[in-house]
Design an enzyme around this catalytic site. Structure first.
Site, short mmCIF file in Angstrom:
data_model
loop_
_atom_site.label_atom_id
_atom_site.label_comp_id
_atom_site.label_asym_id
_atom_site.label_seq_id
_atom_site.Cartn_x
_atom_site.Cartn_y
_atom_site.Cartn_z
N SER A 1 0.82 -1.22 0.00
CA SER A 1 0.00 0.00 0.00
C SER A 1 0.85 1.27 0.00
O SER A 1 1.57 1.53 -0.94
CB SER A 1 -0.96 -0.07 1.19
OG SER A 1 -1.83 1.02 1.19
N ASP B 1 -6.15 2.15 -3.24
CA ASP B 1 -7.42 2.05 -2.51
C ASP B 1 -7.74 3.36 -1.80
O ASP B 1 -8.89 3.63 -1.48
CB ASP B 1 -7.46 0.85 -1.55
CG ASP B 1 -6.34 0.86 -0.52
OD1 ASP B 1 -5.46 1.74 -0.60
OD2 ASP B 1 -6.34 -0.02 0.35
N ASP C 1 -2.65 6.48 -3.03
CA ASP C 1 -1.53 5.79 -2.38
C ASP C 1 -1.00 4.73 -3.37
O ASP C 1 -1.47 4.64 -4.50
CB ASP C 1 -1.94 5.20 -1.02
CG ASP C 1 -2.85 3.99 -1.14
OD1 ASP C 1 -3.50 3.83 -2.21
OD2 ASP C 1 -2.91 3.20 -0.20
MG MG Z 1 -3.57 1.32 0.12
#
Ligand code: MG
Length: 441
Positions: A95, A239, A235
């Site tokens: 992430s 998401d 990011d």
């Molecule tokens: Mg993320």
């Protein structure tokens, strides 16, 4: 307590999350998903190909058939579970973490991310793996074109004609992440694009992957310089999303979620799901629309589980992840961007933000070991009870007052107790924070 799984899968630097650990975890995940059809996607981090190969080897050795997407933003891979009727999905991504980190995110066949609790069940299977015989190893297919299929699936959920007519001028900051693959979507919406950090690069040379205000200063400058309608930053895995309005003001995750609720409600009302750490903006909007607000523990899996169970209209968290159930049960920063383009056709982003209630937030953290963490949270709960305050204690203790709230919560991954306070004035927020910081000590 799970050894490897946290609130959002397994995360670690490459010396901890090694290829051999990835293989062992994948074998256990293969059994957990009943040796079925498993999708695999990855981000562009330097260690992602190695970890992805290890995961695929682990899955195939358990007899799982693997469809390998290669590079994809997380929400696009998560959307594909349903059309492909897969039994699970593994995404190799860390992430927004720094470049030396990586992770294994596990999503089940109904599109729900595996929580820490379910991760613990997977870990228990790690000692019980047995490879299938040579003639039962899983099949492998490398798949392309998923991004295009996702775009074709979401376009009917958007008012494409309206967006095209408006010819929005957008600055997109991909942060050297996989959302760079979504550029054709915004082109097909007729937007005039200025792109930043559009080259996928696992060293993240353009900016750190987390889209904080400090990290998106180039985007803010570009929006002002080009007089764009808005700036958008994601990011690393796409998401989470933040905006910059037409005047160059940073729009934090809470507000992106608030705006998403307003826009979703313009078309379809229903329950709202959020975590106990989210701004009161969300509660106020829900109340105004007579919608039920459901609080969950912090972490994407709990949001998705509740959306599925309650058939909610929308869900989101304070850092800018929004779940749109018409697409999937995943936090989807790509759809959030496209859907809010519709809202921008109605009026400028700055005008939309004026519709949101204003709150001020204060945060701090106190060092505490596991024992102290439990004790502090218990102390705050007892205090709230004694004072007959309204509180929610599913994850730490959130105390709700009429126009303010405070949460005292043990960090799941670090040796801290975190205290957040939010109020209508900065002074009140500061006062609440110091009061509860004292109480927690
Ligand atoms: Mg993320």
């Amino acid at each position: 307590m799970a050894k490897y799984f946290g609130t959002n899968g397994v995360r670690g630097t490459f010396d901890v999350l090694t290829s051999s650990l990835a293989l062992q975890l994948a074998q256990a995940i293969g059994i957990y998903f009943k040796r079925g059809k498993i999708l695999v996607a990855r981000d562009h981090r330097l260690t992602s190909p190695a970890l992805s190969h290890a995961v695929i080897a682990g899955l195939q050795s358990m007899g799982c058939d693997v469809i390998d997407f290669g590079l994809l933003p997380a929400p696009v891979a998560e959307w594909s579970i349903q059309p492909l009727q897969a039994d699970g999905l593994i995404i190799i991504t860390a992430s927004h973490n720094p470049p030396e980190w990586n992770g294994i995110k596990v999503i089940d066949g109904s599109g729900i991310t595996v929580s820490r609790e379910r991760g613990e069940e997977i870990e228990k299977l790690m000692d019980r793996v047995s490879s299938v015989p040579w003639n039962k190893t899983g099949k492998y297919v490398s798949s392309t074109g998923t991004m295009e299929k996702y775009v074709q699936a979401i376009l009917p959920l958007l008012n494409v004609e309206k967006i095209k007519k408006r010819k929005l001028k957008l600055v997109l900051d991909f942060g050297n992440g996989t959302t760079a693959l979504t550029e054709p979507l915004f082109r097909s919406l007729g937007c005039e694009l200025i792109t930043l950090n559009a080259q996928m690069d696992g060293r993240f040379p353009g900016r750190p992957s987390e889209p904080t205000e400090k990290n998106v200063q180039d985007l803010i400058a570009a929006v002002k310089a080009t007089q764009a309608d808005a700036g958008i930053a994601w990011d690393g895995d796409g998401d989470r999303i933040v905006f910059v309005d037409e005047k160059g003001s940073y729009v934090i995750g809470d507000k992106v979620f608030g705006l998403s609720i307003l826009w979703q409600f313009a078309q379809k009302k229903g329950d709202v799901v959020t975590t106990v750490a989210t701004s009161k903006i969300v509660e106020d909007i829900a109340k105004k629309s007579n919608a039920k607000l459901l609080y969950t523990k912090i972490g994407a899996p709990y949001l998705s589980e509740t959306v599925a169970k309650k058939k909610a209209a929308i869900a989101g968290e304070e850092v800018g992840g929004v779940i749109w159930p018409q697409v999937s049960l995943a936090k989807d920063g790509v759809f959030t961007a496209a859907k809010l383009c519709e809202a921008l056709c109605e009026k400028p982003l700055g005008k939309w933000l004026e519709e949101l209630p204003v709150y001020y937030t204060e945060k701090t953290k106190l060092e505490a070991n596991e024992k102290q963490k439990t004790k502090i949270v218990q102390k705050i709960r007892a205090y709230a009870k004694k004072k007959k305050f309204k509180f929610i204690d599913i994850d730490g203790v959130r105390i709700n007052f009429d126009d303010s709230w405070v949460i005292v919560r043990a960090s799941g991954t670090e040796h801290y107790v975190r205290v957040f306070a939010e109020a209508k004035t900065p002074e009140k927020a500061k006062q609440l924070l110091s009061e509860y910081k004292m109480l927690a000590k």
